[in-house]
Every structure is written in structure tokens, then in C-alpha cells.
Design a protein around this motif. Sequence first.
Motif, short mmCIF file in Angstrom:
data_model
loop_
_atom_site.label_atom_id
_atom_site.label_comp_id
_atom_site.label_asym_id
_atom_site.label_seq_id
_atom_site.Cartn_x
_atom_site.Cartn_y
_atom_site.Cartn_z
N GLY A 1 6.96 -5.83 9.82
CA GLY A 1 8.10 -5.55 10.68
C GLY A 1 7.72 -4.81 11.94
N ARG A 2 6.46 -4.42 12.07
CA ARG A 2 5.99 -3.63 13.22
C ARG A 2 4.86 -4.30 13.99
N LEU A 3 4.65 -5.58 13.84
CA LEU A 3 3.53 -6.23 14.53
C LEU A 3 3.65 -6.15 16.04
N GLN A 4 4.82 -6.34 16.55
CA GLN A 4 5.02 -6.30 18.00
C GLN A 4 4.57 -4.95 18.56
N GLU A 5 4.88 -3.89 17.86
CA GLU A 5 4.50 -2.56 18.31
C GLU A 5 2.99 -2.40 18.35
N GLN A 6 2.29 -3.08 17.43
CA GLN A 6 0.82 -2.97 17.39
C GLN A 6 0.18 -3.77 18.50
N GLU A 7 0.80 -4.87 18.92
CA GLU A 7 0.20 -5.74 19.93
C GLU A 7 0.46 -5.26 21.34
N GLY A 8 1.49 -4.45 21.53
CA GLY A 8 1.87 -4.01 22.87
C GLY A 8 0.91 -3.07 23.42
N VAL B 1 0.86 -1.17 0.00
CA VAL B 1 0.00 0.00 0.00
C VAL B 1 0.90 1.23 0.00
N GLN B 2 0.73 2.07 -0.98
CA GLN B 2 1.52 3.30 -1.12
C GLN B 2 3.02 3.02 -0.97
N ASP B 3 3.51 2.05 -1.71
CA ASP B 3 4.92 1.69 -1.76
C ASP B 3 5.48 1.15 -0.45
N SER B 4 4.60 0.65 0.45
CA SER B 4 5.05 0.06 1.71
C SER B 4 4.44 -1.33 1.86
N ALA B 5 5.23 -2.26 2.39
CA ALA B 5 4.74 -3.60 2.67
C ALA B 5 4.00 -3.57 4.00
N VAL B 6 2.76 -4.04 4.00
CA VAL B 6 1.90 -3.94 5.18
C VAL B 6 1.11 -5.22 5.40
N TRP B 7 0.57 -5.35 6.62
CA TRP B 7 -0.38 -6.39 6.97
C TRP B 7 -1.76 -5.77 6.98
N LEU B 8 -2.72 -6.41 6.29
CA LEU B 8 -4.10 -5.95 6.23
C LEU B 8 -5.03 -7.03 6.77
N CYS B 9 -6.18 -6.61 7.30
CA CYS B 9 -7.26 -7.56 7.57
C CYS B 9 -7.84 -7.94 6.21
N PRO B 10 -7.89 -9.22 5.87
CA PRO B 10 -8.38 -9.59 4.54
C PRO B 10 -9.87 -9.35 4.34
N HIS B 11 -10.61 -9.21 5.42
CA HIS B 11 -12.06 -9.00 5.30
C HIS B 11 -12.41 -7.52 5.17
N THR B 12 -11.79 -6.68 5.99
CA THR B 12 -12.13 -5.25 5.98
C THR B 12 -11.18 -4.43 5.13
N LYS B 13 -10.02 -5.02 4.78
CA LYS B 13 -8.94 -4.34 4.06
C LYS B 13 -8.31 -3.22 4.89
N LYS B 14 -8.58 -3.21 6.20
CA LYS B 14 -8.00 -2.20 7.09
C LYS B 14 -6.53 -2.50 7.31
N ALA C 1 -0.71 -3.00 10.34
CA ALA C 1 0.65 -2.60 10.69
C ALA C 1 1.55 -2.72 9.48
N ALA C 2 2.62 -1.97 9.50
CA ALA C 2 3.67 -2.18 8.50
C ALA C 2 4.31 -3.54 8.79
#
Length: 130
Positions: free
Chosen positions: A123-130, A104-117, A120-121
Motif C-alpha cells: 500500500g506504500r509503493l508509490q511513497e517508496q518510488e517518489g 513481517v511482524q504482523d504487517s503485509a510487506v513487499w520484500l526483495c526475494p533475493h536479499t529478503k530486504k 515497503a509496506a
Amino acid sequence: MDEVLPATLQPVLRDLYATCRVRPTVRFADVRSWEERFLWLHAPDGSGQGIRLHGDGDAASQTADFADQVQEWAVEALWQEGLPAVWPHCPMHPDTHPLSAAVVQDSAVWLCPHTKKLIAAIGRLQEQEG
């Protein structure tokens, strides 16, 4: 190719080690025998899966491709250990489905496959879960 490897693979492995209950043993392939394979991920049961670097695409696309391949390994390794075969977990829908790797916009990201929300980028999952 060596300049691309750390930038494209390290974020995926960072997420894997930070959020997956099964830890791989990572073995790099002998450069002289790559045939596109560049490393192996081995599960605790000894099974392994090759992870390939495709020479085409930008760094974000290559990172998302690595994430897809590592996700396949993680789901299988979790299943083999008798754990829920979902990695990485979607925080919006826990234990129902994994996130999807995308660009998305030239960045590798993780999306919810259902909502497309965007969750996290890569490499940043830990930061999102904390």
C-alpha cells in the motif's frame, strides 16, 4: 467479511494503480454467487482473473494473499500488452524480478526475494518510488 475487505484489498489496489502500467477494470462478484470469489480484475484485452478472499488468517496474511493474486494478474496483463512482465519492480534489481508479498511482524510487506530486504509496506509503493 465486509469489514475485512477494504482493509485487506485497498492497499494492494493502491500499489497496483500507483505503479503498474496496465490498469484493471475491477468488478465485484454478486454476493449470492461468490463461491469464495469476491472480485474480478479485467485486463484491457478483456481477459479476467478472479481474486478470492479466504476466510482464515489475520488481516496482514489476507493482504499478502491478495497481493500474490493481484501480482499474478499484473504479470499476465503486462505480458499481454507487450510490456516487461515484472510487477512490482524490485528497486534493488530493476527489470529482473518482482517483489514478493510477505508478512513481517504482523504487517503485509513487499520484500526483495533475493536479499529478503523489506522494500515497503503493501500500500506504500508509490511513497517508496517518489
